[in-house]
Design a protein around this motif. Structure first.
Motif, PDB file in Angstrom:
ATOM      1  N   ILE A   1       0.844  -1.192   0.000  1.00  0.00           N
ATOM      2  CA  ILE A   1       0.000   0.000   0.000  1.00  0.00           C
ATOM      3  C   ILE A   1       0.881   1.244   0.000  1.00  0.00           C
ATOM      4  O   ILE A   1       2.059   1.193   0.345  1.00  0.00           O
ATOM      5  N   ASP A   2       0.305   2.353  -0.375  1.00  0.00           N
ATOM      6  CA  ASP A   2       1.022   3.630  -0.420  1.00  0.00           C
ATOM      7  C   ASP A   2       0.021   4.713  -0.031  1.00  0.00           C
ATOM      8  O   ASP A   2      -0.700   5.239  -0.859  1.00  0.00           O
ATOM      9  N   GLU A   3      -0.021   5.033   1.289  1.00  0.00           N
ATOM     10  CA  GLU A   3      -1.022   5.962   1.805  1.00  0.00           C
ATOM     11  C   GLU A   3      -0.395   6.949   2.769  1.00  0.00           C
ATOM     12  O   GLU A   3       0.698   6.730   3.297  1.00  0.00           O
ATOM     13  N   THR A   4      -1.117   8.036   3.022  1.00  0.00           N
ATOM     14  CA  THR A   4      -0.751   8.984   4.068  1.00  0.00           C
ATOM     15  C   THR A   4      -1.668   8.743   5.262  1.00  0.00           C
ATOM     16  O   THR A   4      -2.893   8.866   5.149  1.00  0.00           O
ATOM     17  N   ALA A   5      -1.059   8.348   6.379  1.00  0.00           N
ATOM     18  CA  ALA A   5      -1.831   8.105   7.598  1.00  0.00           C
ATOM     19  C   ALA A   5      -1.873   9.388   8.418  1.00  0.00           C
ATOM     20  O   ALA A   5      -0.858  10.072   8.583  1.00  0.00           O
ATOM     21  N   ILE A   6      -3.032   9.703   8.960  1.00  0.00           N
ATOM     22  CA  ILE A   6      -3.240  10.937   9.714  1.00  0.00           C
ATOM     23  C   ILE A   6      -3.876  10.604  11.053  1.00  0.00           C
ATOM     24  O   ILE A   6      -4.775   9.752  11.135  1.00  0.00           O
ATOM     25  N   ALA A   7      -3.392  11.252  12.111  1.00  0.00           N
ATOM     26  CA  ALA A   7      -3.977  11.065  13.439  1.00  0.00           C
ATOM     27  C   ALA A   7      -3.960  12.390  14.181  1.00  0.00           C
ATOM     28  O   ALA A   7      -3.181  13.300  13.859  1.00  0.00           O
ATOM     29  N   ALA A   8      -4.806  12.494  15.206  1.00  0.00           N
ATOM     30  CA  ALA A   8      -4.881  13.700  16.019  1.00  0.00           C
ATOM     31  C   ALA A   8      -4.980  13.317  17.483  1.00  0.00           C
ATOM     32  O   ALA A   8      -5.499  12.246  17.834  1.00  0.00           O
ATOM     33  N   ASN A   9      -4.473  14.205  18.342  1.00  0.00           N
ATOM     34  CA  ASN A   9      -4.546  14.001  19.784  1.00  0.00           C
ATOM     35  C   ASN A   9      -4.937  15.319  20.440  1.00  0.00           C
ATOM     36  O   ASN A   9      -4.355  16.371  20.146  1.00  0.00           O
ATOM     37  N   VAL A  10      -5.917  15.260  21.345  1.00  0.00           N
ATOM     38  CA  VAL A  10      -6.322  16.411  22.146  1.00  0.00           C
ATOM     39  C   VAL A  10      -6.119  16.036  23.603  1.00  0.00           C
ATOM     40  O   VAL A  10      -6.523  14.950  24.035  1.00  0.00           O
ATOM     41  N   SER A  11      -5.477  16.911  24.375  1.00  0.00           N
ATOM     42  CA  SER A  11      -5.139  16.561  25.753  1.00  0.00           C
ATOM     43  C   SER A  11      -5.186  17.791  26.644  1.00  0.00           C
ATOM     44  O   SER A  11      -5.214  18.928  26.164  1.00  0.00           O
ATOM     45  N   GLY A  12      -5.157  17.553  27.952  1.00  0.00           N
ATOM     46  CA  GLY A  12      -5.132  18.678  28.867  1.00  0.00           C
ATOM     47  C   GLY A  12      -4.887  18.259  30.300  1.00  0.00           C
ATOM     48  O   GLY A  12      -5.034  17.086  30.671  1.00  0.00           O
ATOM     49  N   ARG A  13      -4.484  19.242  31.080  1.00  0.00           N
ATOM     50  CA  ARG A  13      -4.398  19.128  32.535  1.00  0.00           C
ATOM     51  C   ARG A  13      -5.095  20.361  33.100  1.00  0.00           C
ATOM     52  O   ARG A  13      -4.598  21.478  32.965  1.00  0.00           O
ATOM     53  N   ILE A  14      -6.258  20.155  33.717  1.00  0.00           N
ATOM     54  CA  ILE A  14      -7.103  21.253  34.161  1.00  0.00           C
ATOM     55  C   ILE A  14      -7.101  21.318  35.682  1.00  0.00           C
ATOM     56  O   ILE A  14      -7.391  20.321  36.354  1.00  0.00           O
ATOM     57  N   LYS A  15      -6.796  22.489  36.239  1.00  0.00           N
ATOM     58  CA  LYS A  15      -6.845  22.678  37.680  1.00  0.00           C
ATOM     59  C   LYS A  15      -8.297  22.698  38.141  1.00  0.00           C
ATOM     60  O   LYS A  15      -9.158  23.268  37.474  1.00  0.00           O
TER      61      LYS A  15
ATOM     62  N   GLN B   1      -6.922  -8.005   2.449  1.00  0.00           N
ATOM     63  CA  GLN B   1      -6.261  -6.838   1.881  1.00  0.00           C
ATOM     64  C   GLN B   1      -5.512  -6.093   2.981  1.00  0.00           C
ATOM     65  O   GLN B   1      -5.987  -5.996   4.121  1.00  0.00           O
ATOM     66  N   THR B   2      -4.338  -5.559   2.649  1.00  0.00           N
ATOM     67  CA  THR B   2      -3.546  -4.802   3.616  1.00  0.00           C
ATOM     68  C   THR B   2      -4.096  -3.383   3.728  1.00  0.00           C
ATOM     69  O   THR B   2      -4.254  -2.686   2.722  1.00  0.00           O
ATOM     70  N   VAL B   3      -4.413  -2.980   4.957  1.00  0.00           N
ATOM     71  CA  VAL B   3      -4.966  -1.641   5.196  1.00  0.00           C
ATOM     72  C   VAL B   3      -4.260  -1.019   6.397  1.00  0.00           C
ATOM     73  O   VAL B   3      -3.633  -1.714   7.200  1.00  0.00           O
ATOM     74  N   VAL B   4      -4.367   0.305   6.522  1.00  0.00           N
ATOM     75  CA  VAL B   4      -3.847   1.011   7.687  1.00  0.00           C
ATOM     76  C   VAL B   4      -4.898   0.929   8.796  1.00  0.00           C
ATOM     77  O   VAL B   4      -6.058   1.301   8.592  1.00  0.00           O
TER      78      VAL B   4
END
Length: 376
Positions: A241-255, A290-293
């Motif tokens: 396969i030939d793909e662009t993998a995309i991911a996101a992360n949202v995080s925090g430390r709240i008082k 089939q090979t997938v991400v």
């Protein structure tokens, strides 16, 4: 239901929420020399940590939980282990506005429990800082350090966290961080393992990994705490396969109230090896062969409470689920720490690691861990 499972679930439902928290220190100054070229300082830091851990259930014993399935089959387990391998040493050399840091712990392998309990040192970090630049092996820029729960279990609920170290080049400007990081596709049979004294060679070197992984992160800090948003872009060109993998992360430390805080992170997309250590390969075979991400959703939540100046508590939960392989796993824990002397903490943690994959019957193991930690 086994008696140990009944006990663990009852205890987790009724126990108080306790935490084991690391202590941030500047280290011990070993050298401080000033000459015509400026000032050079050498400091040593780290901690000594002793763990006593009992694991009971259907998931085989591990010194700490990842997102994996140890052994690959349900294993009737009742094991107590003693170890000091999480203990670590780090050295920092600072010359004017240039610094270098090296850190190691003792999870490098070898050794046994028969005679000497010797284990090899393991390189964790080795990097250079110069002005806005960081180059070398360090935590990935995609990893939100401020959101990690404090836990006796080494790293806490890995299954729900971004958790990865690798060599990279990072530039920081204001609240922004940008990095290119070492590319590696997990699942194609190659794992970047050194096959000789000259490093990664031969079949262990992926012939198609020509484009670095790219990470961008924005960190916002305020009186109420901090939040971060990270994005990850990877070229996955293995396994046909030939793909662009995309991911996101949202995080925090709240008082919250007093010194208390709430920590969280959630990762979505195609993060692969960056998230839920050992949960899933980057590329997998679907039902049609089939090979997938692989797609993964993972998260952690934790609340820390200070009972007084010397005692504090946390409860944490981490979970992850994959789309194609339909793996679903979680880790919950509660723990307590108290300061018995400056820089010396003792704590206890009760928790459970559960595997609820689509293809198998649900299994879990509970653990009870006692730790003593001296930070220097």
């Amino acid at each position: 239901m086994n008696s140990h499972k009944k006990f663990a679930r009852t205890a987790l439902a009724t126990a108080c929420c306790f935490v084991f928290a690391p202590v941030a220190l500047a280290g011990v100054e070993l050298v401080n020399v000033t000459n015509a070229q400026g000032t050079t300082k050498v400091t040593m830091g780290g901690y000594a940590k002793v763990d006593v851990r009992h694991v009971s259930g259907d998931v085989a014993y591990q010194d700490y939980w990842l997102g994996n399935f140890p052994g690959g089959v349900a294993t009737d387990t009742s094991h107590t282990g003693f170890n000091v391998r999480e203990s670590r040493l780090n050295f920092k050399v600072q010359h004017n506005d240039i610094s270098a840091v090296v850190e190691m712990d003792f999870y490098g392998g070898d050794g046994n429990e028969v005679v000497s309990n010797s284990t090899n040192p393991r390189l964790r970090h080795f990097y250079i800082n110069y002005k806005n630049w960081m180059i070398g092996q360090n935590w990935s820029t995609f990893m939100p350090l401020a959101a990690l729960p404090e836990a006796l279990d080494f790293g806490g609920p890995h299954v729900g966290e971004v958790f990865i170290r690798q060599t990279q080049i990072r530039y920081t400007t204001g609240n922004w961080q940008f990095a290119i990081e070492n590319p590696e596709t997990n699942g194609d049979g190659d794992n970047g393992t050194s096959s000789s004294a000259v490093g990664v060679t031969g079949a262990n070197a992926d012939k198609d990994e020509s484009i670095p992984d790219f990470v961008a992160r924005y960190n916002h800090k305020a009186d109420w705490g901090q939040v971060s948003v990270g994005t990850l872009f990877r070229k996955v060109d293995q396994g046909g396969i030939d793909e662009t993998a995309i991911a996101a992360n949202v995080s925090g430390r709240i008082k919250t109230v007093g010194k208390d805080d709430f920590r969280f992170q959630i990762s979505v997309g195609e993060p692969g090896r960056y998230v839920s250590a050992a949960l899933t390969p980057d590329i997998v075979l679907n039902a049609d062969e089939q090979t997938v991400v692989e797609e993964t959703t993972a998260f952690t939540v934790a609340y820390r409470h200070f009972w007084n100046e010397s005692t504090r508590s946390t409860i944490f939960y981490g979970a992850a689920e994959t789309d194609t392989l339909e793996r679903k796993r979680n880790h919950v824990g509660v723990n307590l720490i108290t300061d018995v002397a400056p820089q010396l903490n003792v704590g206890v943690e009760l928790g459970r690691y559960a595997i609820e994959d689509e293809s198998i019957a649900d299994i879990d193991s509970t653990y009870l861990q006692f730790s003593a930690k001296y930070a220097f």
